[in-house]
Scaffold this motif. Sequence first.
Motif, short mmCIF file in Angstrom:
data_model
loop_
_atom_site.label_atom_id
_atom_site.label_comp_id
_atom_site.label_asym_id
_atom_site.label_seq_id
_atom_site.Cartn_x
_atom_site.Cartn_y
_atom_site.Cartn_z
N ALA A 236 0.85 -1.20 0.00
CA ALA A 236 0.00 0.00 0.00
C ALA A 236 0.87 1.25 0.00
CB ALA A 236 -0.90 0.00 1.23
N ARG A 237 0.30 2.34 -0.52
CA ARG A 237 0.97 3.62 -0.48
C ARG A 237 0.86 4.16 0.94
NH1 ARG A 237 -0.75 8.89 -3.22
NH2 ARG A 237 -2.81 8.07 -2.83
N LEU A 251 -8.00 12.83 2.92
CA LEU A 251 -9.12 11.89 2.83
C LEU A 251 -10.15 12.32 1.77
CD1 LEU A 251 -9.63 10.90 6.57
CD2 LEU A 251 -8.58 9.57 4.73
N GLU A 254 -8.60 10.32 -1.23
CA GLU A 254 -8.31 8.89 -1.15
C GLU A 254 -9.61 8.08 -1.19
OE1 GLU A 254 -5.28 7.37 -1.24
OE2 GLU A 254 -4.70 9.43 -1.65
N LEU A 256 -12.03 5.85 0.23
CA LEU A 256 -12.15 5.44 1.63
C LEU A 256 -12.34 3.94 1.83
CD1 LEU A 256 -14.14 8.35 3.26
CD2 LEU A 256 -11.69 7.92 3.21
N SER A 258 -10.74 1.60 0.42
CA SER A 258 -9.49 0.85 0.41
C SER A 258 -8.38 1.61 1.15
CB SER A 258 -9.06 0.55 -1.03
OG SER A 258 -8.93 1.76 -1.74
N SER A 259 -8.77 2.43 2.14
CA SER A 259 -7.78 3.17 2.93
C SER A 259 -7.95 2.86 4.41
CB SER A 259 -7.96 4.69 2.77
OG SER A 259 -7.91 5.04 1.41
N ILE A 295 -5.54 -3.30 1.10
CA ILE A 295 -5.63 -1.85 1.32
C ILE A 295 -4.69 -1.13 0.33
CG2 ILE A 295 -5.07 -0.02 3.00
CD1 ILE A 295 -7.63 -1.53 3.67
N ARG A 296 -5.18 -0.02 -0.24
CA ARG A 296 -4.38 0.71 -1.23
C ARG A 296 -3.58 1.86 -0.62
NH1 ARG A 296 -7.00 0.46 -6.19
NH2 ARG A 296 -5.34 1.77 -7.05
N SER A 297 -4.18 2.53 0.38
CA SER A 297 -3.41 3.60 1.04
C SER A 297 -3.55 3.57 2.55
CB SER A 297 -3.75 4.99 0.51
OG SER A 297 -4.98 4.99 -0.14
N ILE A 298 -2.42 3.81 3.20
CA ILE A 298 -2.35 3.87 4.65
C ILE A 298 -1.98 5.30 5.01
CG2 ILE A 298 -1.18 3.01 6.71
CD1 ILE A 298 -0.48 0.46 5.07
N VAL A 299 -2.90 6.00 5.66
CA VAL A 299 -2.63 7.39 6.04
C VAL A 299 -2.20 7.38 7.51
CG1 VAL A 299 -3.51 9.74 6.10
CG2 VAL A 299 -4.45 8.10 4.44
#
Length: 328
Positions: A236-237, A251, A254, A256, A258-259, A295-299
Amino acid sequence: MKTLLLNPATDPEALPRAAELLRSGELVAFPTETVYGLGGCVFNAEAIARIFAVKGRPADNPLIVHIAAPEQAAQVAAELPPTYWLLAEHFFPGPLTVVLRRHPAVPPIVSGGLDTVALRMPRHPIALELIRLTGEPLAAPSANRSGRPSPTCAAHVLEDLDGAIAAVVDGGACEIGLESTVVNLLSSPPVILRPGAITAEQLARVLGEPVTYWQGEELAATPSPGMKYRHYAPNARVLLVFSWEELQHVLRTEPLTSSIVLAPEAAPFPLKLPLRPLRAETLYAEFRAADRAGIRSIVVVCTPEVQRNAALMDRLRKAAAARPEEQP
Ligand code: TXA
Ligand code: MG
């Protein structure tokens, strides 16, 4: 090869078995207080070569040698300066690795061809007992495939290396969860090559001289070859934000579904969103879980408290800088 899962809590033969495998040249993963290591006998160049092969690790990225007593350093380092004994007295066993001159008996492959060697005495009872039973120091990088987050439980090791190594010793979850502090004692003043749980301030207090962090602008010239490789990266990014305003802004763009958001548990959270805890001990487990869930992005919310944690920020920045196609 079938990878054995050995559990010393339920099987008194687990550690003798693991030690026997190591002595016969096999690779065995074992727990330390930081992350799981992939061990091989340090004087067995063929076993060491297999560590590089199964990890997919570049040959110029040196390994850390694990010892069971401060005096055992004499087997792998050519000289033990007074600074070594000072640090060993205060921080061994514990999450501190020191770089010294390599002993000629240590195969150069262990150090990626360098004339130095990195060594540490881990604090985990299983690691110490395994080294004692094996009867010689164990070279052990983190037990992940190169470029993946370090493993902090036996299941993570199997996720990456099942079928490729002889055994994993299961010691449950690691207490610290991030790799040891690496300090170069050959430079004056000593320089931290990788931040970890032992801080620059702690080292400086004991050594009575300033200890600085390596500023790796010129990565090719780094004295710690591992640092030029992209590390600690989930698929994930990873996006770092430093305020709630920035989080809300990110947010908006992104997807939501897949984050996920990682934030310290104590942080006041103004949004209704799936929130995962941000802690050093569980960071790599969160990265791995996110990958399994697609998951595509992890914030990641870097509160001032997080920013004061040099080791955690170092790993977060590396994960945020990495792209899967750039990893070794
Ligand atoms: O907590 C830890 O240190 C874990 C556990 C298993 O002990 N081990 C670990 O090993 O993180 P590894 O191989 O994943 O990371 C070793 C780091 C790399 O950044 C490498 O470049 C550096 O230590 N290193 C090893 N030998 C070195 C040397 N001779 N000179 C400079 N840096 C060295
Ligand atoms: Mg590693």
